[in-house]
Design a protein around this motif. Structure first.
Motif: not given
Length: 99
Positions: A78, A81-82, A85-86
């Motif tokens: 998780t 994934e963050r 995205r960044c």
């Protein structure tokens, strides 16, 4: 005491298995590791500055069998994934939003 044909018997220390690879005598692993360590430290500082916790996402240094430095990034799915995205947002807006 000599082994067969006058060679010294193997003590099992001629090559050491470490980190999934083989460490061989005469290879300068330390220089590669130092370079990787500096890069991993820089990345970890950037991750901290971006709000990530090193207990959840961390860069670590290692070397290849040839002594080349390698930086590995490991983290909870998780959190990775963050980070993705960044990076995607940064790639879409490389100037940081400056007009």
């Amino acid at each position: 005491m000599n082994g067969i044909d006058g060679e010294r018997p193997s003590d099992g220390l001629d090559a050491v298995e470490a980190d999934g690879g083989l460490w061989s005598p005469g290879v300068d692993y330390l220089s590669g590791w130092r370079e990787a360590r500096a890069a991993a430290d820089r990345l970890n500082r950037a991750l901290l500055a971006a709000g990530f916790e090193l207990s959840e996402l961390r860069a670590t240094a290692t070397t290849t069998g040839e002594g080349h430095g390698v930086v590995r990034l490991a983290g909870w799915p998780t959190v990775v994934e963050r980070l993705a995205r960044c990076l995607e947002l940064a790639a879409r807006n490389p100037d940081g939003g400056a007009a």
